[in-house]
Enzyme design. Structure first.
Site, PDB file in Angstrom:
ATOM      1  N   GLU B  60       0.763  -1.240   0.051  1.00 36.43           N
ATOM      2  CA  GLU B  60      -0.055   0.080   0.038  1.00 36.43           C
ATOM      3  C   GLU B  60       0.997   1.397   0.101  1.00 36.43           C
ATOM      4  OE1 GLU B  60      -0.817  -2.517   1.939  1.00 36.43           O
ATOM      5  OE2 GLU B  60      -2.738  -3.097   1.213  1.00 36.43           O
ATOM      6  N   HIS B 129      -9.162  -5.338  10.793  1.00 36.28           N
ATOM      7  CA  HIS B 129      -9.969  -5.138   9.567  1.00 36.28           C
ATOM      8  C   HIS B 129     -11.070  -4.314   9.548  1.00 36.28           C
ATOM      9  CE1 HIS B 129      -6.697  -8.125   8.521  1.00 36.28           C
ATOM     10  NE2 HIS B 129      -7.475  -8.407   7.257  1.00 36.28           N
TER      11      HIS B 129
END
Lengths: 350, 324
Positions: B60, B129
């Site tokens: 990322e 998450h």
């Protein structure tokens, strides 16, 4: 016979004037930095100010071989790169002074010089944070079908940041025209390479990604740097392959102006480098030896550069600080261009 | 008007904008060959090829930063985070690079990039998450932050974001991806900073963003059916820029406010909205401002307990009743 970088075509093609120009650029960098140091010590420049003294051959050598579609981005020791791409000394000094006539209107400071019109994309303050940006600039060149490359500078400390490795992987995977220039001045702030970096060479860390890499020991020699950079540029243009050039260099001042530089290396070490390896002295000797430059001319160039830096200080001193209104300008493109925007609502919360 | 899912709405928005402008490209983990971890980008690689729909490694920080660099040069990247929870490893690229770039360059550069992906709890994936970081990003001057609650809004706001010249963060929701709404076939854009009254009412304002708008609507139905209370539901749609006007008008009409959100309460979006209301509509309040947030703990995995942790319509009703 040993290889002589001065005889490389990229260097023999230089005219006498171009060689003198290159020398002048290195001297301008040195004089600008010396003048910045004085102004910092006098309290006119705030925050962190990282000067380039001792490393001049790197910025001069690498940037002087670039073509019209080549771009550069660097970290916070960025004054030299800004001068090399042709930014006006006045606007740089004014930026250090935090004035509205500064290249970033007094909003960026020493670490954040920019001039996209000269293919210079900063000036970045977070160690290693610019390394993926450089990959993005190279990606854009490729996407747009341009024959250009992006030189992305980082220091020897930045090689220990994670984003650098993510960027290396992407650069190799996607065949980006990207050249990482590791300006290895041997100390990441106060930590020597041996105390901070495992493994052998820093450039060698590219090997795991299949990226061409090499160490340039003669980091104080403009001719060598020009030759190797131009080879890396060909690799980028012709093969769309990235490279890493680790250039060994040395800084004369502390990491930043707030580093007293007393704990991690000796004065003797610094003096020894200055005496034996100064990049400007070396280039001057080469040019005098080639009968391109006389010692008198060199002195005159130094004097002019000092005067130019002095004028930049006067310009900075006479300029105004940004207005209070300016604090909330240049944040969103849209609020700066309200007639072209479509958003409603409140952007700023005071 | 055809009914399409929230997922299809975003897919259409990206597709239409990629057709319109060659400088738009899409990048992220599994966006191409896999058709998207949540199938939002289904078919886009087939339509636009591998040069414009780019599968990235799990990296990322690298690809978010690469996107910012490309945007500085005038491209218009759409960077997908498989979930916004994963954006934390790219935090420096989003904040120091995307958001600060224009300022640090004195306005010389702008960064037309879209960061998008889902950000929600409720699917039993645990603390790592389930983050809803819209408040983190809305905190940063230089970022625009969008939280669409239905398919219609998602499409219009996504198209607007791709055309926007500033960095835009769009926080979607996996639970909403299958929800359908009527979406016109003809093109439309929704400007940022315009809240939407999703239900008009007179007794209390339930103000919300993202999926909490749906929770607020359920609560409003219950308040009506079970307590004969007529709640207004205000969907912010966009956190920055913020539609203060619609919020304040609603407060002046109903004099009572509950903010509903999936953010955790401390320094959450609702805290900012409550501050705004007390500052600009103090005399119109007949009760303290209440908030219904995700309970202040890391996200729990256990299925029934996560339902309790998230804002529920029942909790909104109970909270509303305390100030009515």
């Amino acid at each position: 016979m040993s290889h002589n970088p001065a005889q490389a075509s990229i260097n023999t093609l230089l005219s006498q004037e171009e060689k003198i120009h290159l020398y002048r650029e290195m001297v301008r960098i040195r004089r600008f930095e010396e003048r910045s140091v004085r102004s910092y010590q006098q309290g006119h420049i705030g925050g962190f100010c990282h000067v380039y003294n001792g490393q001049e051959a790197v910025a001069a050598g690498t940037i002087s071989v670039l073509g019209p579609d080549d771009h550069i981005i660097t970290a916070y020791r960025d004054h030299a790169h800004a001068l090399m791409v042709g930014m006006d000394m006045n606007s740089l000094m004014a930026e250090l002074y935090g004035k509205e006539t500064g290249c970033s209107k007094g909003k960026g400071g020493s670490m954040h010089f920019f001039d996209p019109s000269k293919n210079f994309w900063g000036g970045h303050g977070i160690v290693g944070g610019q390394t993926p940006l450089g990959a993005g600039l190279a990606f854009a060149l490729k996407y747009q079908g341009k024959k250009g490359a992006c030189l992305t500078y980082l220091g020897d400390g930045a090689v220990n940041q994670g984003p650098f490795y993510e960027a290396l992987n992407l650069a190799s995977l996607w065949n980006l025209p990207l050249i990482y220039i590791i300006e290895n001045n041997q100390y990441s702030m106060g930590t020597s390479q041996e105390r901070g970096c495992a493994g052998d060479t820093l450039a060698g860390r590219g090997s795991g990604f299949g990226i061409y890499n090499e160490v340039i020991e003669e980091g104080n020699d403009v001719y060598t740097i020009r030759e190797r950079t131009s080879e890396a540029l060909q690799r980028a243009y012709e093969e769309q392959r990235p490279s890493i050039l680790e250039i060994k260099t040395y800084r004369y001042r502390g990491h930043s102006m707030s580093d007293p530089d007393k704990t991690y290396r000796s004065k003797e070490e610094i003096e020894e480098y200055k005496k034996t390896s100064d990049p400007i002295d070396r280039f001057q000797e080469q040019l005098v030896g080639e009968s391109v430059l006389s010692v008198e001319q060199a002195e005159a160039i130094n004097k002019e550069a000092k005067e130019e830096a002095e004028r930049a200080v006067e310009f900075a001193e006479q300029s105004d600080f940004p207005t209070k209104e300016a604090i909330q300008q240049d944040i969103f493109w849209e609020t700066d261009n309200p007639e072209q925007g479509s958003s409603q609502g409140t952007f700023f919360f005071n | 008007m055809p009914e399409i899912t929230y997922r299809e709405a975003i897919n259409q928005a990206i597709k239409e904008e990629m057709q319109r402008d060659e400088s738009v490209f899409l990048m992220g983990e599994e966006v191409g060959q896999y058709h998207g971890a949540y199938k939002v980008t289904q078919g886009l690689m087939d339509s636009f090829g591998r040069d414009r729909v780019i599968d990235t490694p799990i990296s990322e920080s690298g690809f978010a930063g690469l996107g910012v660099g490309a945007a500085m040069m005038g491209l218009r990247p759409i960077v997908e985070f498989m979930t916004w929870s994963f954006s934390f490893v790219a935090f420096d690229q989003i904040i120091n690079n995307a958001a600060n770039m224009r300022y640090m360059s004195g306005g010389l550069i702008n960064v037309p990039i879209v960061f998008r992906g889902p950000a929600n709890g409720g699917v039993n994936v645990g603390a790592t998450h389930s983050h809803t970081p819209e408040n983190f990003y809305a905190h940063i001057p230089g970022l625009k932050v969008i939280c669409p609650a239905n398919a219609y809004d998602a499409k219009g706001l996504m198209k607007m974001a791709i055309r926007d010249n500033d960095p835009v963060c769009i926080l979607e929701n996996t639970i909403l991806y299958n929800q359908t709404a009527e979406v016109p076939e003809e093109e439309y854009l929704i400007p940022f900073g315009e809240a939407d009254i999703k239900r008009s009412g007179s007794d209390i304002s339930l103000i919300a963003h993202g999926r909490s708008v749906i929770t607020a609507l359920e609560a409003a139905d219950k308040l009506q059916a079970e307590h004969n209370i007529n709640a207004e539901v205000v969907d912010l749609r966009c956190l920055r820029p913020l539609d203060e006007k619609t919020i304040l008008e609603s407060v002046k009409k109903t004099n009572r406010v509950v903010y509903v959100e999936e953010n955790k309460p401390f320094c959450g979006t609702g805290a900012q909205i409550a501050c705004l209301i007390q500052e600009k509509a103090f005399d119109h309040l007949d009760a303290e401002i209440k908030r219904v947030c995700t309970l202040d703990a890391p996200q729990i995995y256990s299925m029934p307990r996560e339902k309790d942790q998230l804002p529920t319509a029942d909790r909104v009703v109970e909270t509303a009743l305390t100030i009515l």
